[in-house]
Each structure stands twice: as structure tokens, then as C-alpha cells.
Design an enzyme around this catalytic site. Structure first.
Site, PDB file in Angstrom:
ATOM      1  N   GLY A  12       0.841  -1.200   0.000  1.00 17.34           N
ATOM      2  CA  GLY A  12       0.000   0.000   0.000  1.00 17.34           C
ATOM      3  C   GLY A  12       0.874   1.246   0.000  1.00 17.34           C
ATOM      4  O   GLY A  12       2.114   1.150   0.084  1.00 17.34           O
ATOM      5  N   ASP A  13       0.239   2.415  -0.154  1.00 15.14           N
ATOM      6  CA  ASP A  13       0.950   3.706  -0.148  1.00 15.14           C
ATOM      7  C   ASP A  13       1.986   3.824  -1.259  1.00 15.14           C
ATOM      8  O   ASP A  13       2.991   4.517  -1.123  1.00 15.14           O
ATOM      9  CB  ASP A  13       1.652   3.958   1.204  1.00 15.14           C
ATOM     10  N   LYS A  16      -0.786   5.265  -5.643  1.00 18.15           N
ATOM     11  CA  LYS A  16      -1.881   4.959  -6.581  1.00 18.15           C
ATOM     12  C   LYS A  16      -2.708   6.207  -6.865  1.00 18.15           C
ATOM     13  O   LYS A  16      -3.093   6.457  -8.004  1.00 18.15           O
ATOM     14  CB  LYS A  16      -2.786   3.856  -6.016  1.00 18.15           C
ATOM     15  N   HIS A  41      -5.229   8.088  -0.065  1.00 21.97           N
ATOM     16  CA  HIS A  41      -4.623   8.364  -1.368  1.00 21.97           C
ATOM     17  C   HIS A  41      -4.297   9.854  -1.471  1.00 21.97           C
ATOM     18  O   HIS A  41      -5.198  10.683  -1.462  1.00 21.97           O
ATOM     19  CB  HIS A  41      -5.575   7.969  -2.506  1.00 21.97           C
ATOM     20  N   THR A 130      -6.051   0.537  11.443  1.00 18.21           N
ATOM     21  CA  THR A 130      -6.241   1.996  11.450  1.00 18.21           C
ATOM     22  C   THR A 130      -7.489   2.356  12.255  1.00 18.21           C
ATOM     23  O   THR A 130      -7.851   3.525  12.362  1.00 18.21           O
ATOM     24  CB  THR A 130      -6.420   2.538  10.017  1.00 18.21           C
ATOM     25  N   GLY A 303      -0.976   9.452  10.274  1.00 17.64           N
ATOM     26  CA  GLY A 303       0.211  10.212  10.635  1.00 17.64           C
ATOM     27  C   GLY A 303       1.315   9.337  11.230  1.00 17.64           C
ATOM     28  O   GLY A 303       2.368   9.834  11.614  1.00 17.64           O
ATOM     29  N   ARG A 306       5.920   5.507   8.787  1.00 15.05           N
ATOM     30  CA  ARG A 306       5.880   4.220   8.087  1.00 15.05           C
ATOM     31  C   ARG A 306       7.178   3.468   8.296  1.00 15.05           C
ATOM     32  O   ARG A 306       8.237   4.079   8.442  1.00 15.05           O
ATOM     33  CB  ARG A 306       5.661   4.452   6.590  1.00 15.05           C
ATOM     34  N   LEU A 333      11.004   7.771  -7.382  1.00 15.87           N
ATOM     35  CA  LEU A 333      12.408   7.534  -7.725  1.00 15.87           C
ATOM     36  C   LEU A 333      13.280   8.695  -7.231  1.00 15.87           C
ATOM     37  O   LEU A 333      14.423   8.501  -6.822  1.00 15.87           O
ATOM     38  CB  LEU A 333      12.554   7.369  -9.246  1.00 15.87           C
ATOM     39  N   ASP A 334      12.711   9.913  -7.249  1.00 20.16           N
ATOM     40  CA  ASP A 334      13.460  11.102  -6.812  1.00 20.16           C
ATOM     41  C   ASP A 334      13.940  11.009  -5.368  1.00 20.16           C
ATOM     42  O   ASP A 334      14.950  11.592  -5.003  1.00 20.16           O
ATOM     43  CB  ASP A 334      12.575  12.357  -6.973  1.00 20.16           C
TER      44      ASP A 334
END
Ligand code: GDP
Length: 424
Positions: A12-13, A16, A41, A130, A303, A306, A333-334
């Protein structure tokens, strides 16, 4: 006509929401087909920055019809708050561009509370929910112990139905958890404060979609979470309580016979995970904090920081396979631009054996990662808009992943904004 699903390949995250927001330009209809308000999202566009929980990410595009399908956990309270919040920023949300399936089941006033009560009972064995009521909701849906959104049009039957459910659920609340029971008065308030206000959006979306299909409309199916959180194929029991796989999209959206022409699997350029459960590539300490800060990896809904680590090729290849992905969008990617050497987990060692197969969930606690390293590019790539503008080391990183997972990386995202994208 074309049907496309945008799904998560990892935990997830993956980004998307930003991909749906980008691609909705080509679609007439966007449908959320599973999950509920536990999603987050993130979409950044001309209206501002949004963390969408239930609303499909197509709400920002004029002319796009957004549908909450029968597979979602429809929480009237949170949905209404989200509609009010998003509308207050200048986005028009009306029954013309938002439709709720009359066959979507309602998340009832006790589901969020039951989620919290069970996590508290589990204490240090908790799932890391959650606490949006999703697990109690789906268990009740499959026990046929909730109500359908369309029942709002049958007030007498609805009240009799809710009264029966209330009596039944109060037994669990009082006898199992020793908590305060609910009353019909609370239910009446919930009906008038929230359900009546979302009622104008509720309709027979199946017949709307059937007509749209016959007119050749383009439909985008938006998933929540990722393959590794899928109830049947993920890291059970640390999964969500619904099917996040693309193959569920037709069932959960109201077009059970639809075929998917395209499945775009979203993969993050490194790994992140929210909540409990095995996470083989996890980093801790300073290097984890550096990556977390570089990618701003804090939950959109909760919040919570992760969990982070290098890209996990073993898990990603498995995710690509079970999603049936036809193309990949590689995001963030950055974020890796600060690294000298970039690690990639290519294999696991499970019980002393080297493997590139994703193991059975119970074996994951025995798995340790094996890393390969590639050169970093050490330069800001967030303004690159074509493949050739990317530094060679960045292109090598993308191509290595592509070869290892066996799927074409069509999109490379180098920033959260709509146009920060390279299309190959
Ligand atoms: P979703 O639930 O899969 O839509 O993902 P989230 O919204 O929870 O997480 C993705 C986060 O990364 C959001 O904050 C996005 O704005 C951000 N994001 C998406 N793509 C990129 C990217 O290519 N680069 C950067 N720096 N951020 C991105």
C-alpha cells in the site's frame, strides 16, 4: 472502450492516488471497488493537497463520473465529512459526478468502536489496524449483518432491520467487551446526520455502468492498499479484510462480467509498510530515519511513521504476478537521489536456503534479505520529464527492476505533482 485497473503491488501507499489523478484524463468513469476509509490516497493538483480516504481520485476532473462500488466499506459519517472537506476547496461534488452503489453495505456506528475494542484486547498482539472499523465491517458483511445503502429508500424496513442488528451486536459489545451498548436513538441520529445526506448520491450504479459500457465509455478501477495486503494472497493475518487484487475489480465495482484490458501496478522505488506484520527488508535507526524523511513516509490517514527499507524484488515480483499487471508505474524515484549506493533485495534466505520465491506467510518470520547494490545518481531528478533526461545510474536502476520483476515499467514518477512523470 477500455477498462483499466490501477492497483498496488506492495504493502500500500505506493502512490496509486497520484497515478489515478494523472490518468483520469483519459477515462470517463473512476470506480473504487474495495476497502474503505482506511485508505489515504494523496493527490496534489491545482485545488491543493488532498488525502482521499473514500472518494475516488477522479473527483477533481470535470466530466469524470466517480463511483463507490458495492465492494467498498461505505462509512456515511466519514464520507460526508470528506465530501464537505473536498467541496470546501472548490471541487464540485454532486450526484452527477459521485454515485454510490445501492448495493454497497454500510459501515455501522459500532464498527469503528469494535475495531478499537479488539485491538485493545489484543494488546501487544494487535494487527496495527487503522481503527476505521474495516475488519468488523467485512466480517459482518459476510455474516449478512449489515445493511445496503439502497435500504435508505425503504425507511420502515430499514429501521426494523437495524433494530435486529442492534440487538444482536449489543450482545457482543456488552458480553464480550463489557462496553457501553448502543441505542435506537443513536441510530436515528446517525441516520439523520449522515445517511440522509449521502442518500442523494445512492442509485443503481449497475444499470448506469451497463449503459456506459454499451456506449463504449472508458472505465478506471481504483484499488486501495496493495497485493501483499490482499485478504487471500497477502501476508495473512496482517492483511486487510478485502481483496485488493485487480481481479476483484469487476465484482466490487458493479460490472461483474467486465474484462480488464490493462492493469497498471504501482511500485514504490523503495519499500514502505504501515502497521504490524513481517517486513523482510526493514531498516532501523539512522538509515531508516534518513529514508523516511527523504520520502516523507508518514501515514496519510494516521500520521504514523511508516516502516521503510530498500526495494524488495522478491515481494514485488510476487505482487506483479498476483495482480496480473500489464504495466508498472514506478513512483518516488526522486527520493533515492541522496544515496551513494542503492540496495535492492534480490533474494531471501529462508531456513538456510537461498530463494527468489515469496514464501508462505508463516515462513516470513524466518526470512532474511540478500541485497545487491547499484550506483546512486546523487543529483536532483525531480525536473526530468523524459527518459533520456534521467541520469544513466537512475535508468540502470529502473531497468534492473524491470528485468527482475518481468514487467514493463511504463511510468516513472519523480515527484508528487501531476506532471512530475516520465512516460516510456
Ligand atoms: P496511495 O495510497 O497508494 O495513493 O499512496 P499515498 O498517497 O499514501 O502515498 C504516496 C505519497 O507519495 C503521497 O504523499 C504522494 O504525494 C507522494 N508521491 C507520489 N508519487 C511521488 C513521487 O514520484 N515522488 C515524491 N517525492 N512523492 C510522490
Amino acid at each position: 472502450m477500455s477498462n483499466c485497473a490501477i492497483v498496488g503491488i506492495n504493502w500500500g501507499d505506493e502512490g496509486k492516488g497520484r497515478m489515478v489523478d494523472l490518468l483520469t484524463e483519459k477515462y470517463d468513469i473512476v470506480i473504487r471497488y474495495q476497502g474503505g476509509g482506511n485508505a489515504g490516497h494523496t493527490v496534489i493538483n491545482e485545488y491543493g493537497k488532498f488525502a482521499l480516504h473514500l472518494l475516488p481520485s477522479g473527483v477533481f476532473r470535470p466530466g469524470v463520473v466517480n463511483i463507490l462500488g458495492n465492494g467498498v466499506a461505505l462509512d456515511p459519517e466519514n464520507l460526508l465529512k470528506e465530501i464537505v472537506d473536498v467541496s470546501s476547496k472548490g471541487v464540485s461534488i454532486t450526484p452527477e459526478n459521485l454515485m454510490i452503489s445501492d448495493r454497497a453495505s454500510l459501515l455501522l456506528p459500532w464498527h469503528r468502536e469494535l475495531d478499537a475494542l479488539e485491538e485493545a484486547r489484543l494488546a501487544d498482539k494487535k494487527y496495527g489496524s487503522t481503527k476505521q472499523g474495516i475488519a468488523p465491517f467485512y466480517s459482518d458483511k459476510y455474516q449478512k449483518k449489515t445493511v445496503l445503502a439502497g435500504e435508505l429508500f425503504y425507511p420502515d424496513e430499514l429501521r426494523a432491520h437495524l433494530k435486529d442488528l442492534l440487538e444482536w451486536k449489543n450482545l457482543t459489545i456488552s458480553r464480550v467487551y463489557g462496553a457501553q451498548t448502543h441505542t435506537m436513538n443513536e441510530i436515528e441520529l446517525w441516520l439523520s446526520d449522515y445517511c440522509e445526506k449521502i442518500k442523494p448520491f445512492v442509485r443503481n450504479t449497475h444499470s448506469f455502468l451497463k449503459k456506459a459500457q454499451s456506449e463504449g465509455k472508458n472505465i478506471l478501477f481504483e484499488a486501495q492498499l496493495g497485493a501483499l495486503r490482499d485478504l487471500d494472497y497477502g501476508i495473512y493475518p496482517y492483511t486487510t479484510s478485502s481483496n485488493a487484487v485487480a481481479s476483484y475489480a469487476p465484482v466490487g465495482s458493479g460490472l461483474p462480467g467486465a474484462k480488464l484490458d490493462e492493469v497498471i501496478g504501482v511500485v514504490k522505488a523503495y519499500s514502505t509498510c504501515v502497521g504490524e506484520g513481517p517486513f523482510t527488508c526493514e531498516w532501523f535507526g539512522r538509515e531508516a530515519q534518513e529514508l523516511r524523511d527523504a520520502g516523507f513516509e508518514y501515514g496519510a490517514k494516521t500520521g504514523r511513521p511508516r516502516r521503510v527499507g530498500p526495494i524488495d524484488i522478491v515481494a514485488t515480483r510476487y505482487g506483479v504476478e498476483i495482480q496480473g499487471a500489464t504495466d508498472i508505474a514506478l513512483t518516488k524515484l526522486d527520493v533515492l537521489s541522496y544515496m551513494d549506493k542503492i540496495p535492492l533485495c534480490t533474494h531471501y534466505i529462508v531456513n538456510g536456503e537461498l530463494t527468489d520465491e515469496f514464501p508462505f506467510p508463516a515462513a516470513l518470520s524466518e526470512a532474511s534479505p540478500v541485497f545487491a547494490y547499484m550506483d546512486g545518481w546523487k543529483t536532483d531528478i525531480s525536473r526530468c520529464r523524459t527518459w533520456d533526461e534521467l541520469p544513466e545510474a537512475a535508468r540502470n536502476y529502473v531497468m534492473f527492476i524491470e528485468k527482475e520483476i518481468g514487467a514493463h515499467i511504463k511510468y516513472v514518477s519523480v515527484g508528487p505533482e501531476r506532471d512530475s512523470i516520465i512516460i516510456r
